[in-house]
Design a protein around this motif. Structure first.
Motif, PDB file in Angstrom:
ATOM      1  N   GLU A 460    -108.573 110.380 -65.095  1.00 29.64           N
ATOM      2  CA  GLU A 460    -108.252 109.832 -63.782  1.00 29.64           C
ATOM      3  C   GLU A 460    -109.138 110.454 -62.703  1.00 29.64           C
ATOM      4  N   VAL A 461    -109.522 111.715 -62.890  1.00 32.95           N
ATOM      5  CA  VAL A 461    -110.436 112.352 -61.943  1.00 32.95           C
ATOM      6  C   VAL A 461    -111.844 111.769 -62.109  1.00 32.95           C
ATOM      7  N   GLU A 462    -112.238 111.566 -63.365  1.00 39.38           N
ATOM      8  CA  GLU A 462    -113.544 110.943 -63.625  1.00 39.38           C
ATOM      9  C   GLU A 462    -113.608 109.555 -63.000  1.00 39.38           C
ATOM     10  N   ARG A 463    -112.512 108.803 -63.114  1.00 36.01           N
ATOM     11  CA  ARG A 463    -112.500 107.449 -62.566  1.00 36.01           C
ATOM     12  C   ARG A 463    -112.662 107.481 -61.047  1.00 36.01           C
ATOM     13  N   ALA A 464    -112.009 108.435 -60.405  1.00 36.37           N
ATOM     14  CA  ALA A 464    -112.113 108.537 -58.942  1.00 36.37           C
ATOM     15  C   ALA A 464    -113.534 108.897 -58.518  1.00 36.37           C
ATOM     16  N   ILE A 465    -114.125 109.887 -59.184  1.00 38.32           N
ATOM     17  CA  ILE A 465    -115.495 110.294 -58.829  1.00 38.32           C
ATOM     18  C   ILE A 465    -116.478 109.169 -59.129  1.00 38.32           C
ATOM     19  N   GLY A 466    -116.229 108.432 -60.222  1.00 38.28           N
ATOM     20  CA  GLY A 466    -117.122 107.339 -60.606  1.00 38.28           C
ATOM     21  C   GLY A 466    -117.157 106.206 -59.612  1.00 38.28           C
ATOM     22  N   ARG A 487    -109.038 125.594 -64.501  1.00 36.38           N
ATOM     23  CA  ARG A 487    -109.368 124.841 -63.299  1.00 36.38           C
ATOM     24  C   ARG A 487    -110.274 123.676 -63.703  1.00 36.38           C
ATOM     25  N   LEU A 488    -110.366 122.710 -62.840  1.00 37.18           N
ATOM     26  CA  LEU A 488    -111.166 121.526 -63.130  1.00 37.18           C
ATOM     27  C   LEU A 488    -112.625 121.744 -62.745  1.00 37.18           C
ATOM     28  N   ALA A 489    -113.516 121.315 -63.641  1.00 40.40           N
ATOM     29  CA  ALA A 489    -114.950 121.338 -63.356  1.00 40.40           C
ATOM     30  C   ALA A 489    -115.487 119.926 -63.588  1.00 40.40           C
ATOM     31  N   ALA A 490    -116.183 119.404 -62.581  1.00 35.52           N
ATOM     32  CA  ALA A 490    -116.779 118.066 -62.687  1.00 35.52           C
ATOM     33  C   ALA A 490    -118.279 118.199 -62.878  1.00 35.52           C
ATOM     34  N   TYR A 491    -118.799 117.571 -63.915  1.00 30.98           N
ATOM     35  CA  TYR A 491    -120.240 117.557 -64.179  1.00 30.98           C
ATOM     36  C   TYR A 491    -120.760 116.168 -63.802  1.00 30.98           C
ATOM     37  N   ALA A 502    -121.534 118.112 -53.286  1.00 32.53           N
ATOM     38  CA  ALA A 502    -120.303 118.574 -53.923  1.00 32.53           C
ATOM     39  C   ALA A 502    -119.094 118.410 -53.014  1.00 32.53           C
ATOM     40  N   ASP A 503    -119.249 118.697 -51.734  1.00 32.01           N
ATOM     41  CA  ASP A 503    -118.122 118.559 -50.800  1.00 32.01           C
ATOM     42  C   ASP A 503    -117.689 117.107 -50.681  1.00 32.01           C
ATOM     43  N   ARG A 504    -118.651 116.198 -50.721  1.00 30.48           N
ATOM     44  CA  ARG A 504    -118.334 114.767 -50.662  1.00 30.48           C
ATOM     45  C   ARG A 504    -117.520 114.359 -51.895  1.00 30.48           C
ATOM     46  N   VAL A 505    -117.881 114.886 -53.062  1.00 33.15           N
ATOM     47  CA  VAL A 505    -117.142 114.588 -54.286  1.00 33.15           C
ATOM     48  C   VAL A 505    -115.700 115.076 -54.161  1.00 33.15           C
ATOM     49  N   ARG A 506    -115.527 116.319 -53.710  1.00 33.47           N
ATOM     50  CA  ARG A 506    -114.171 116.871 -53.585  1.00 33.47           C
ATOM     51  C   ARG A 506    -113.348 116.087 -52.563  1.00 33.47           C
ATOM     52  N   ALA A 507    -113.947 115.740 -51.440  1.00 28.36           N
ATOM     53  CA  ALA A 507    -113.224 115.000 -50.393  1.00 28.36           C
ATOM     54  C   ALA A 507    -112.793 113.624 -50.904  1.00 28.36           C
ATOM     55  N   HIS A 508    -113.654 113.003 -51.687  1.00 26.57           N
ATOM     56  CA  HIS A 508    -113.339 111.675 -52.219  1.00 26.57           C
ATOM     57  C   HIS A 508    -112.145 111.749 -53.170  1.00 26.57           C
ATOM     58  N   VAL A 509    -112.127 112.760 -54.035  1.00 27.15           N
ATOM     59  CA  VAL A 509    -111.008 112.920 -54.969  1.00 27.15           C
ATOM     60  C   VAL A 509    -109.726 113.257 -54.207  1.00 27.15           C
ATOM     61  N   TYR A 516    -104.047 119.197 -56.516  1.00 29.91           N
ATOM     62  CA  TYR A 516    -104.331 120.012 -57.699  1.00 29.91           C
ATOM     63  C   TYR A 516    -105.285 119.306 -58.665  1.00 29.91           C
ATOM     64  N   LYS A 517    -105.626 118.043 -58.398  1.00 31.56           N
ATOM     65  CA  LYS A 517    -106.571 117.312 -59.242  1.00 31.56           C
ATOM     66  C   LYS A 517    -107.999 117.336 -58.683  1.00 31.56           C
ATOM     67  N   VAL A 518    -108.199 118.024 -57.601  1.00 24.74           N
ATOM     68  CA  VAL A 518    -109.539 118.136 -57.014  1.00 24.74           C
ATOM     69  C   VAL A 518    -110.329 119.200 -57.779  1.00 24.74           C
ATOM     70  N   PRO A 519    -111.494 118.876 -58.306  1.00 25.34           N
ATOM     71  CA  PRO A 519    -112.268 119.874 -59.064  1.00 25.34           C
ATOM     72  C   PRO A 519    -112.805 120.980 -58.155  1.00 25.34           C
ATOM     73  N   ARG A 520    -112.584 122.217 -58.544  1.00 25.34           N
ATOM     74  CA  ARG A 520    -113.120 123.333 -57.763  1.00 25.34           C
ATOM     75  C   ARG A 520    -114.611 123.489 -57.999  1.00 25.34           C
TER      76      ARG A 520
END
Length: 545
Positions: A460-466, A487-491, A502-509, A516-520
């Motif tokens: 679900e996190v991958e789908r949001a970032i995608g 913790r979550l790591a997004a590649y 990276a900040d844009r990715v976190r804000a979008h999620v 708690y689903k936002v990747p650190r």
């Protein structure tokens, strides 16, 4: 099943075999010959090739980088190679391991193993040296047929495994190598030439051992009993294959999905078009050139096709293609919709497992409604979603996927088997079902990340970032954390260099999911590490800094 139920199933299967033209007008002697084939081979992976040779001996059965072969030529080559392998200095092999890409050499070796009545072991072309040696040793392989590019890996394995014989199934410069072979060099084409016209003694086909993907651990060898005509009919009910047409199999044929498409193509007496290495534009060109009605691939291949420039895509019509069928990993919804918008509603997404075969299929209509769905269970397969106590979960809630199908899993070659629950196989995946009966695979059971006591499924996190246009690919995993456990790591692979922040990715999620689903960690990569069947290999991801 009582007699009435069995008759209903047989009539249903016969109807789909008739509609696909698998059963149709033929000379009586062809039917007699096909009956003999079925009696001799039974429901085995090699049976379809023998059926096709009986049905269409002089028709083109296979096209690859080296040209074309008729169905009868394919059978004759398998006979000759089997005789040659049985007469090597070490005697008849106890098994035949196959480390080949998509070409005739793979088919030769797999069929020859069947002729000899010994296991055919399908090896991942992405193996490292230690992985290859480990699997060969565990599966007690005595002979390996391989492509020349893997000669170094095979040489290392032969040093570790005394008595392992190597035979080249593909050489890069065929003419030069066949004219001037090195000492001790065994080449499949030479064995075929030397024993052309000979046949091995009759034998019941040996089992085919297919390896699991092994993305999170050591791949296991799996064997499965076919479900017969009913299993084929379940696929034909959903995906519009027709007999005696042409299909491009781009998916790697050592993998359960690609191998299954190869076998189905043979069983349907379709002309099978292979290319040794996948190329997105070449796949489109082959489909147009050969007037193919089907293309079989893995999801990342469809994504690579849709990443081609628009002017390149404009060169190809795919007007004869009736279906593009994919499996092996999750498909990116935007790529599926983009493909269908350009080439028509032809994409069918299959949810399969090495141990279970085909589980569900998403039709183009399903994918239009929900591009991330795995579709509805195929006829003959029952799917349930259960909690940790084995109780079915309500519609829409995530549960463990358990299933019961037409074919039986015979177990892993190491002697263990899949877990079961009240007669249902535990798939190892988790998912949810919508109100219309469509299945959504959320991830692997062991993919769930517990971060600070909260459960998170990476998909679900991958789908949001995608959803971000500047993101080409993304995978989310859990990494160890002293404070939160994990913790979550997004590649993330950017669509363009330096396009992702990276900040844009976190804000979008954060705007779409719970905090708690936002990747650190957001790690930018040029590409994701994938195996030969397109799955991301999590263990090869770098540690976040």
């Amino acid at each position: 099943m009582n007699n009435r139920g069995r008759l209903r199933t047989q009539l249903w299967a016969t109807g789909h075999l008739l509609r696909s033209r698998m059963i149709g007008p033929m000379r009586p002697d062809r039917y007699v010959g096909m009956t003999r084939v079925l009696r001799r081979y039974g429901p085995h992976a090699t049976t379809g090739f023998a059926l096709a040779a009986n049905r269409r001996p002089d028709a083109t059965g296979l096209v690859d980088d080296r040209g074309s072969l008729t169905w009868q030529q394919i059978q004759d080559r398998a006979d000759a190679l089997a005789v040659g392998l049985a007469q090597l200095s070490g005697g008849q092999p106890t098994s035949v391991a196959i480390l080949c890409r998509n070409h005739r050499g793979f088919v030769d070796a797999f069929l020859a193993a069947g002729r000899l009545g010994v296991p055919g072991l399908l090896l991942n072309t992405g193996f490292s040296g230690p992985q290859l040696a480990d699997v060969l040793e565990r599966e007690q392989a005595s002979l390996i047929v391989y492509d020349e590019e893997f000669a170094g890996l095979v040489a290392d394995a032969r040093e570790r495994i005394p008595g392992l014989t190597g035979v080249l199934g593909w050489v890069d410069d065929e003419v030069a190598t066949r004219e001037q072979p090195t000492a001790e060099q065994l080449i499949a084409e030479q064995l075929i030439d030397a024993h052309r016209g000979e046949r091995p003694p009759p034998s019941r086909p040996g089992r085919v051992v297919i390896l699991t993907s092994g993305t999170t651990g050591t791949p296991k060898g799996a064997t499965r009993s076919g479900g017969g005509p009913e299993e084929l009919a379940a696929m034909l009910e959903r995906i519009p294959w027709h007999a005696e047409e042409t299909v491009v199999v781009a998916a790697p044929i050592f993998h359960a999905w690609g191998f299954g498409q190869l076998v189905i193509g043979a069983t349907m007496a379709c002309t099978i078009v292979l290319r040794r290495r996948f190329d997105p534009e070449a796949t489109l060109a082959l489909a147009d050139q050969h007037r193919a009605t089907g293309i079989a691939l893995v999801p990342v291949m469809l994504e690579r096709i849709m990443e081609l420039p628009a002017d390149v895509l404009d060169r190809y019509a795919l007007d004869t293609v009736r279906f593009v069928t994919a499996s092996g990993s999750r498909m990116r919804g935007e790529a599926v919709i983009a493909f269908m918008d350009r080439f028509g509603d032809k994409v069918y997404n299959s949810y399969n497992a090495t141990e279970a075969g085909q589980i569900s299929v998403a039709s183009p209509a399903d994918l239009r409604h929900a591009p991330d769905t795995a579709g509805r269970p195929v006829t003959g397969t029952t799917v349930k979603l259960v909690d940790d106590d084995g109780n079915e979960v309500p519609v829409g809630e995530v549960g463990r996927i358990v299933l019961r199908g037409a074919s039986e899993f015979d177990g892993y070659t190491a002697g263990d088997s899949k877990d079961s629950l009240d007669g249902f196989m535990v798939s190892g995946d988790v998912g949810r079902m919508d109100a219309e009966g469509r299945l959504y695979v959320v991830g692997r059971d062991d993919d769930m990340i517990v971060s600070g006591g909260e459960n998170v499924y990476p998909v679900e996190v991958e789908r949001a970032i995608g959803e971000l246009s500047e993101v080409r690919e993304v995978v989310v995993v859990g990494v160890d954390d002293e404070k939160y456990g994990q913790r979550l790591a997004a590649y993330v692979v950017p669509a363009e260099p330096e396009a992702v922040d990276a900040d844009r990715v976190r804000a979008h999620v954060k705007a779409r999911l719970a905090g708690y689903k936002v990747p650190r960690d957001v790690v930018l990569l040029d590409e994701l590490p994938r195996n030969a069947s397109g799955k991301v290999v999590a263990r090869d991801l770098p540690e976040p800094k």
